[in-house]
Design an enzyme around this catalytic site. Structure first.
Site, mmCIF file in Angstrom:
data_model
loop_
_atom_site.group_PDB
_atom_site.id
_atom_site.type_symbol
_atom_site.label_atom_id
_atom_site.label_comp_id
_atom_site.label_asym_id
_atom_site.label_seq_id
_atom_site.Cartn_x
_atom_site.Cartn_y
_atom_site.Cartn_z
ATOM 1 N N ASN A 9 45.078 42.910 53.578
ATOM 2 C CA ASN A 9 46.403 42.350 53.836
ATOM 3 C C ASN A 9 47.312 43.535 54.148
ATOM 4 O OD1 ASN A 9 48.903 41.147 53.788
ATOM 5 N ND2 ASN A 9 48.893 40.638 51.607
ATOM 6 N N TRP A 10 47.538 43.756 55.433
ATOM 7 C CA TRP A 10 48.335 44.928 55.822
ATOM 8 C C TRP A 10 49.820 44.739 55.527
ATOM 9 C CZ3 TRP A 10 46.062 46.455 61.330
ATOM 10 C CH2 TRP A 10 44.805 47.049 61.144
ATOM 11 N N LYS A 11 50.230 43.535 55.198
ATOM 12 C CA LYS A 11 51.645 43.231 54.951
ATOM 13 C C LYS A 11 52.486 43.701 56.147
ATOM 14 C CE LYS A 11 50.723 43.257 50.049
ATOM 15 N NZ LYS A 11 51.200 43.475 48.700
ATOM 16 N N HIS A 96 51.108 33.691 49.418
ATOM 17 C CA HIS A 96 51.103 35.008 48.780
ATOM 18 C C HIS A 96 52.335 35.105 47.875
ATOM 19 C CE1 HIS A 96 51.506 39.333 48.232
ATOM 20 N NE2 HIS A 96 50.219 39.408 48.517
ATOM 21 N N GLU A 98 54.455 37.309 47.500
ATOM 22 C CA GLU A 98 55.668 37.798 48.186
ATOM 23 C C GLU A 98 56.333 36.668 48.976
ATOM 24 O OE1 GLU A 98 53.787 41.208 49.986
ATOM 25 O OE2 GLU A 98 53.543 42.033 47.979
ATOM 26 N N GLU A 168 45.872 36.634 42.246
ATOM 27 C CA GLU A 168 46.608 37.887 42.318
ATOM 28 C C GLU A 168 47.722 37.899 41.268
ATOM 29 O OE1 GLU A 168 46.224 39.837 46.445
ATOM 30 O OE2 GLU A 168 47.853 38.411 46.553
ATOM 31 N N GLY A 174 50.662 46.073 43.996
ATOM 32 C CA GLY A 174 51.400 47.258 44.440
ATOM 33 C C GLY A 174 51.918 48.126 43.303
ATOM 34 N N SER A 214 46.217 45.856 43.243
ATOM 35 C CA SER A 214 45.836 47.255 43.026
ATOM 36 C C SER A 214 44.329 47.495 43.046
ATOM 37 C CB SER A 214 46.469 47.788 41.733
ATOM 38 O OG SER A 214 47.883 47.779 41.849
ATOM 39 N N GLY A 235 45.810 45.115 49.437
ATOM 40 C CA GLY A 235 47.033 45.487 50.141
ATOM 41 C C GLY A 235 47.034 46.978 50.438
ATOM 42 N N GLY A 236 47.694 47.744 49.576
ATOM 43 C CA GLY A 236 47.885 49.186 49.788
ATOM 44 C C GLY A 236 46.640 49.939 50.246
HETATM 45 P P1 PGA Z 1 47.930 45.676 46.515
HETATM 46 O O1 PGA Z 1 48.337 44.252 47.154
HETATM 47 O O2 PGA Z 1 46.452 45.873 46.767
HETATM 48 O O3 PGA Z 1 48.778 46.679 47.240
HETATM 49 O O4 PGA Z 1 48.233 45.608 45.055
HETATM 50 C C1 PGA Z 1 47.487 43.147 47.075
HETATM 51 C C2 PGA Z 1 48.121 41.950 47.747
HETATM 52 O O5 PGA Z 1 49.346 41.775 47.618
HETATM 53 O O6 PGA Z 1 47.433 41.165 48.427
#
Ligand code: PGA
Length: 254
Positions: A9-11, A96, A98, A168, A174, A214, A235-236
């Site tokens: 997930n590149w956001k 998600h 977010e 999640e 993050g 994470s 994500g990250g």
């Molecule tokens: P993260 O994000 O790996 O940066 O914690 C995961 C996500 O939000 O899908």
């Protein structure tokens, strides 16, 4: 046997220009990997480029991070599922945290999107997870159940097989603080039990449940070896092609 599914997930990161170099690098590292489903969900602006570069790859599927629940019309700023299908997108991340926390998406909205995605032949990755306050209050299981029941209302057992769930925990996204393998397994087993109550045991046993929050090369293997953890939503660490390829490799025969 559930095939592991590792999704990036590149956001709101990665330009079109950056996408090409990333994919070239990532591909060389995952070339020898088999038996793991890989998904990359770039921002909307990079989907067409990535689609062209992937050229219908069987190894790496294209995903989107969100979509409208409507097919077309006066919805300024939105992207429809048919537009995604035109670019050979196979998966779409829905609900998600977010989207839920920053953009106010409710379970009802997520549910509408799930049904539209399924009707258009897109495979939803439905995200659920509790906040730190909810976990500290001992309410994580109740929160997960409410989110699952709301987001998956009206989904038939057959449709459920085309859905991936991502657990999640919001406090792990993050933050560098991942759930322990035991905490994650416990939540995943609960998610599967709720899925069984929504459908039946046999169906729930086939649905893949990803862990997200994470995930890094250093913790991926232990998380992925838990019995109910069938993949990761990253994500990250997915922004770095070598780190992401290491997470993919950690999923092999786990
Ligand atoms: P993260 O994000 O790996 O940066 O914690 C995961 C996500 O939000 O899908």
């Amino acid at each position: 046997m559930r095939k592991k599914i590792i999704a990036a997930n590149w956001k709101m990161n990665m330009t079109v220009a950056e996408t090409e170099g990333y994919l070239e690098n990532f591909r060389t590292h995952v070339e020898p990997v088999n038996g793991v489903e890989i998904v990359i969900a770039p921002p909307f602006t990079a989907i067409a480029k990535l689609s062209e570069l992937l050229g219908g790859s069987q190894k790496i599927s294209l995903g989107a991070q969100n979509m409208s629940s409507e097919m077309s019309g006066a919805f300024t700023g939105e992207i429809s599922p048919t537009m995604l299908r035109e670019l050979f997108v196979r998966f779409v991340i829905l609900g998600h945290s977010e989207r839920r926390l920053i953009f106010g998406e409710t379970d009802e909205v997520v549910n509408k999107k799930v049904h539209t995605a399924l009707a258009c032949g897109l495979r939803p990755i439905v995200c659920v997870g509790e906040t730190l306050e909810e976990r500290d209050g001992g309410r994580e299981k109740e929160v997960l159940e409410t989110q699952l029941r709301g987001s998956l209302a009206g989904v038939t057992p057959e449709q459920m097989l085309g859905i991936v769930i991502a657990y999640e925990p919001v406090w792990a996204i993050g933050t560098g603080r991942n759930a322990t393998p035991e905490q994650a397994q416990d939540a995943h087993a609960h998610v599967r039990a709720v899925l069984a109550s929504l459908t039946d045991e046999a169906t729930a046993a086939k649905v893949r449940i990803q862990y997200g929050g994470s995930v890094k090369p250093a913790n991926a293997a232990t998380l992925l070896s838990q019995p109910d953890i069938d993949g990761a939503l990253v994500g990250g660490a997915s922004l770095e092609p070598i780190a992401f390829s290491e997470i993919v490799k950690a999923a092999v025969s786990k």
